[in-house]
Design a protein around this motif. Structure first.
Motif, mmCIF file in Angstrom:
data_model
loop_
_atom_site.group_PDB
_atom_site.id
_atom_site.type_symbol
_atom_site.label_atom_id
_atom_site.label_comp_id
_atom_site.label_asym_id
_atom_site.label_seq_id
_atom_site.Cartn_x
_atom_site.Cartn_y
_atom_site.Cartn_z
ATOM 1 N N ARG A 6 0.826 -1.209 0.000
ATOM 2 C CA ARG A 6 0.000 0.000 0.000
ATOM 3 C C ARG A 6 0.860 1.258 0.000
ATOM 4 O O ARG A 6 0.543 2.225 -0.714
ATOM 5 N N ALA A 7 1.937 1.260 0.752
ATOM 6 C CA ALA A 7 2.809 2.442 0.796
ATOM 7 C C ALA A 7 3.428 2.697 -0.575
ATOM 8 O O ALA A 7 3.501 3.851 -1.024
ATOM 9 N N ARG A 8 3.848 1.638 -1.246
ATOM 10 C CA ARG A 8 4.451 1.795 -2.573
ATOM 11 C C ARG A 8 3.424 2.291 -3.588
ATOM 12 O O ARG A 8 3.689 3.202 -4.373
ATOM 13 N N LEU A 9 2.239 1.686 -3.567
ATOM 14 C CA LEU A 9 1.199 2.103 -4.499
ATOM 15 C C LEU A 9 0.717 3.522 -4.210
ATOM 16 O O LEU A 9 0.410 4.289 -5.125
ATOM 17 N N ALA A 10 0.653 3.875 -2.939
ATOM 18 C CA ALA A 10 0.203 5.225 -2.567
ATOM 19 C C ALA A 10 1.174 6.281 -3.088
ATOM 20 O O ALA A 10 0.750 7.354 -3.555
ATOM 21 N N ALA A 11 2.465 5.991 -3.021
ATOM 22 C CA ALA A 11 3.459 6.942 -3.539
ATOM 23 C C ALA A 11 3.285 7.105 -5.046
ATOM 24 O O ALA A 11 3.326 8.230 -5.570
ATOM 25 N N LEU A 32 -8.657 6.671 -14.137
ATOM 26 C CA LEU A 32 -8.271 5.694 -15.150
ATOM 27 C C LEU A 32 -6.830 5.223 -14.970
ATOM 28 O O LEU A 32 -6.581 4.010 -14.940
ATOM 29 N N PRO A 33 -5.850 6.126 -14.847
ATOM 30 C CA PRO A 33 -4.498 5.632 -14.608
ATOM 31 C C PRO A 33 -4.343 4.880 -13.285
ATOM 32 O O PRO A 33 -3.561 3.931 -13.196
ATOM 33 N N LEU A 34 -5.097 5.269 -12.253
ATOM 34 C CA LEU A 34 -5.004 4.533 -10.998
ATOM 35 C C LEU A 34 -5.523 3.111 -11.132
ATOM 36 O O LEU A 34 -4.993 2.172 -10.505
ATOM 37 N N LEU A 35 -6.542 2.918 -11.950
ATOM 38 C CA LEU A 35 -7.033 1.555 -12.188
ATOM 39 C C LEU A 35 -5.990 0.718 -12.923
ATOM 40 O O LEU A 35 -5.820 -0.476 -12.640
ATOM 41 N N HIS A 36 -5.276 1.345 -13.864
ATOM 42 C CA HIS A 36 -4.165 0.630 -14.501
ATOM 43 C C HIS A 36 -3.081 0.312 -13.474
ATOM 44 O O HIS A 36 -2.458 -0.760 -13.522
ATOM 45 N N LEU A 37 -2.847 1.237 -12.543
ATOM 46 C CA LEU A 37 -1.817 1.027 -11.523
ATOM 47 C C LEU A 37 -2.139 -0.193 -10.668
ATOM 48 O O LEU A 37 -1.269 -1.057 -10.456
ATOM 49 N N VAL A 38 -3.362 -0.289 -10.162
ATOM 50 C CA VAL A 38 -3.701 -1.436 -9.322
ATOM 51 C C VAL A 38 -3.755 -2.715 -10.153
ATOM 52 O O VAL A 38 -3.467 -3.809 -9.641
ATOM 53 N N GLN A 39 -4.091 -2.602 -11.420
ATOM 54 C CA GLN A 39 -4.077 -3.778 -12.290
ATOM 55 C C GLN A 39 -2.646 -4.291 -12.487
ATOM 56 O O GLN A 39 -2.424 -5.497 -12.617
ATOM 57 N N SER A 40 -1.689 -3.381 -12.494
ATOM 58 C CA SER A 40 -0.288 -3.794 -12.643
ATOM 59 C C SER A 40 0.217 -4.549 -11.420
ATOM 60 O O SER A 40 1.221 -5.252 -11.491
ATOM 61 N N GLU A 41 -0.469 -4.418 -10.306
ATOM 62 C CA GLU A 41 -0.056 -5.093 -9.077
ATOM 63 C C GLU A 41 -0.511 -6.543 -9.048
ATOM 64 O O GLU A 41 0.248 -7.437 -8.665
ATOM 65 N N GLU A 42 -1.751 -6.794 -9.446
ATOM 66 C CA GLU A 42 -2.311 -8.140 -9.320
ATOM 67 C C GLU A 42 -2.712 -8.774 -10.649
ATOM 68 O O GLU A 42 -3.160 -9.917 -10.668
ATOM 69 N N GLY A 43 -2.584 -8.031 -11.733
ATOM 70 C CA GLY A 43 -2.947 -8.579 -13.040
ATOM 71 C C GLY A 43 -4.403 -8.415 -13.388
ATOM 72 O O GLY A 43 -4.817 -8.731 -14.500
ATOM 73 N N HIS A 44 -5.194 -7.925 -12.461
ATOM 74 C CA HIS A 44 -6.586 -7.581 -12.723
ATOM 75 C C HIS A 44 -7.045 -6.607 -11.648
ATOM 76 O O HIS A 44 -6.348 -6.399 -10.649
ATOM 77 N N VAL A 45 -8.189 -5.999 -11.845
ATOM 78 C CA VAL A 45 -8.688 -5.014 -10.885
ATOM 79 C C VAL A 45 -9.540 -5.733 -9.842
ATOM 80 O O VAL A 45 -10.644 -6.189 -10.128
ATOM 81 N N GLN A 104 -11.075 -0.355 -3.871
ATOM 82 C CA GLN A 104 -11.160 0.364 -2.605
ATOM 83 C C GLN A 104 -9.983 1.314 -2.449
ATOM 84 O O GLN A 104 -10.135 2.446 -1.975
ATOM 85 N N PHE A 105 -8.802 0.881 -2.877
ATOM 86 C CA PHE A 105 -7.612 1.730 -2.820
ATOM 87 C C PHE A 105 -7.815 2.982 -3.674
ATOM 88 O O PHE A 105 -7.522 4.106 -3.231
ATOM 89 N N CYS A 106 -8.323 2.808 -4.889
ATOM 90 C CA CYS A 106 -8.577 3.968 -5.766
ATOM 91 C C CYS A 106 -9.580 4.918 -5.131
ATOM 92 O O CYS A 106 -9.415 6.148 -5.174
ATOM 93 N N ALA A 107 -10.637 4.349 -4.554
ATOM 94 C CA ALA A 107 -11.655 5.181 -3.908
ATOM 95 C C ALA A 107 -11.050 5.977 -2.754
ATOM 96 O O ALA A 107 -11.326 7.178 -2.592
ATOM 97 N N ASP A 108 -10.203 5.332 -1.950
ATOM 98 C CA ASP A 108 -9.573 6.013 -0.815
ATOM 99 C C ASP A 108 -8.669 7.150 -1.282
ATOM 100 O O ASP A 108 -8.676 8.248 -0.696
ATOM 101 N N MET A 109 -7.885 6.896 -2.329
ATOM 102 C CA MET A 109 -6.929 7.895 -2.793
ATOM 103 C C MET A 109 -7.616 9.090 -3.434
ATOM 104 O O MET A 109 -7.092 10.207 -3.402
ATOM 105 N N LEU A 110 -8.793 8.882 -4.018
ATOM 106 C CA LEU A 110 -9.461 9.945 -4.766
ATOM 107 C C LEU A 110 -10.691 10.492 -4.048
ATOM 108 O O LEU A 110 -11.395 11.338 -4.605
ATOM 109 N N ASP A 111 -10.945 9.988 -2.848
ATOM 110 C CA ASP A 111 -12.122 10.421 -2.084
ATOM 111 C C ASP A 111 -13.399 10.183 -2.889
ATOM 112 O O ASP A 111 -14.265 11.057 -2.984
#
Length: 255
Positions: A25-30, A47-60, A66-73
């Motif tokens: 989470r700390a790495r993705l948050a940065a 949109l780019p944040l969804l690609h970011l989390v997809q790069s972590e696990e291979g899918h959203v 939830q991470f995207c929602a937290d970061m973007l309120d």
């Protein structure tokens, strides 16, 4: 809604998704803060944040949304509405290589349907399914804007032009074997997770990747050349055989 293993609805909402491990989470948050800073309205970074989390696990995943929602309120409903709208965001685990066969009109007429059927049989998977080794996910896709190279196959959004059932089968065999595979044009091939990070907006740091490119083919440019008063070519060359138009591929090429 939650369901039992038998598929019976319990009529209760899902529990919140598990969070990423603290270090992830700390790495993705940065990374997310770097992306968000590029936009005057933070919501535009979804949109780019969804690609970011997809790069972590291979899918959203639900955790990723939830991470995207937290970061973007945003609410998770707002994030889910976007993640389920665009087909480039995968909602379930998929392969290292997304193999998409164009089955739109021109590619289909030129052999795209035959290629897709051959790959389904060869790989033993259906549309949107992944091979047992987790290497290849097969899907049919709509127009790739490469009609002059029809039929076209894409692997992680890189072009493989003028394909036949035989060449497409050799392509997926090489992908599964870990052999080096070169797109017809464009950047060198990388995994789907690596592709997702690039699509998120981070630089492709592989040597030579940025310099690699590919332009439009002769059929795309002929109208422009005629408009400029240039003489048309003496003949049209079949891109798969190198011979005059009308020349058919050999049995090995078209098998």
């Amino acid at each position: 809604m939650t369901t039992t293993p038998e598929g019976v609805s319990l009529g209760m909402p899902q529990l919140p998704p598990p969070d990423y491990p603290d270090d992830v989470r700390a790495r993705l948050a940065a990374d997310a803060r770097e992306l968000i800073a590029r936009y005057p309205d933070s919501r535009s970074a979804l949109l780019p944040l969804l690609h970011l989390v997809q790069s972590e696990e291979g899918h959203v995943t639900r955790t990723g949304m939830q991470f995207c929602a937290d970061m973007l309120d945003l609410t998770t409903a707002e994030v889910t509405a976007v993640a389920t709208f665009y087909t480039m965001y995968r909602r379930k685990p998929s392969g290292d290589y997304q193999v998409g066969v164009c089955t739109n009109t021109l590619c289909a007429v030129m052999g795209g349907d035959a290629i897709f059927e051959a790959l389904q049989e060869h790989l033993g998977v259906g549309n949107g399914e992944t091979t047992d080794d987790g290497k290849v996910t097969l899907e049919h896709i709509e127009c790739n804007a490469a009609c002059d190279f029809a039929p076209v196959v894409m692997v992680n959004w890189e072009f493989f032009d003028n394909q036949t059932p035989g060449s497409a089968k050799r392509l997926v065999d090489d992908l599964r074997a870990g052999a080096r595979v070169e797109p017809t044009r464009g950047a060198p091939l990388c995994t789907f997770k690596e592709t997702a990070r690039i699509l998120a907006g981070f630089p492709d740091e592989r040597p030579g990747a940025v310099e690699a490119t590919g332009g439009a083919g002769p059929a795309s440019l002929i109208g422009l050349r005629l408009a400029k008063g240039e003489a048309p070519p003496a003949r049209v060359v079949n891109p798969r055989t190198g011979g005059p138009e009308g020349t058919q591929p050999t049995a090995e090429e078209g098998e």
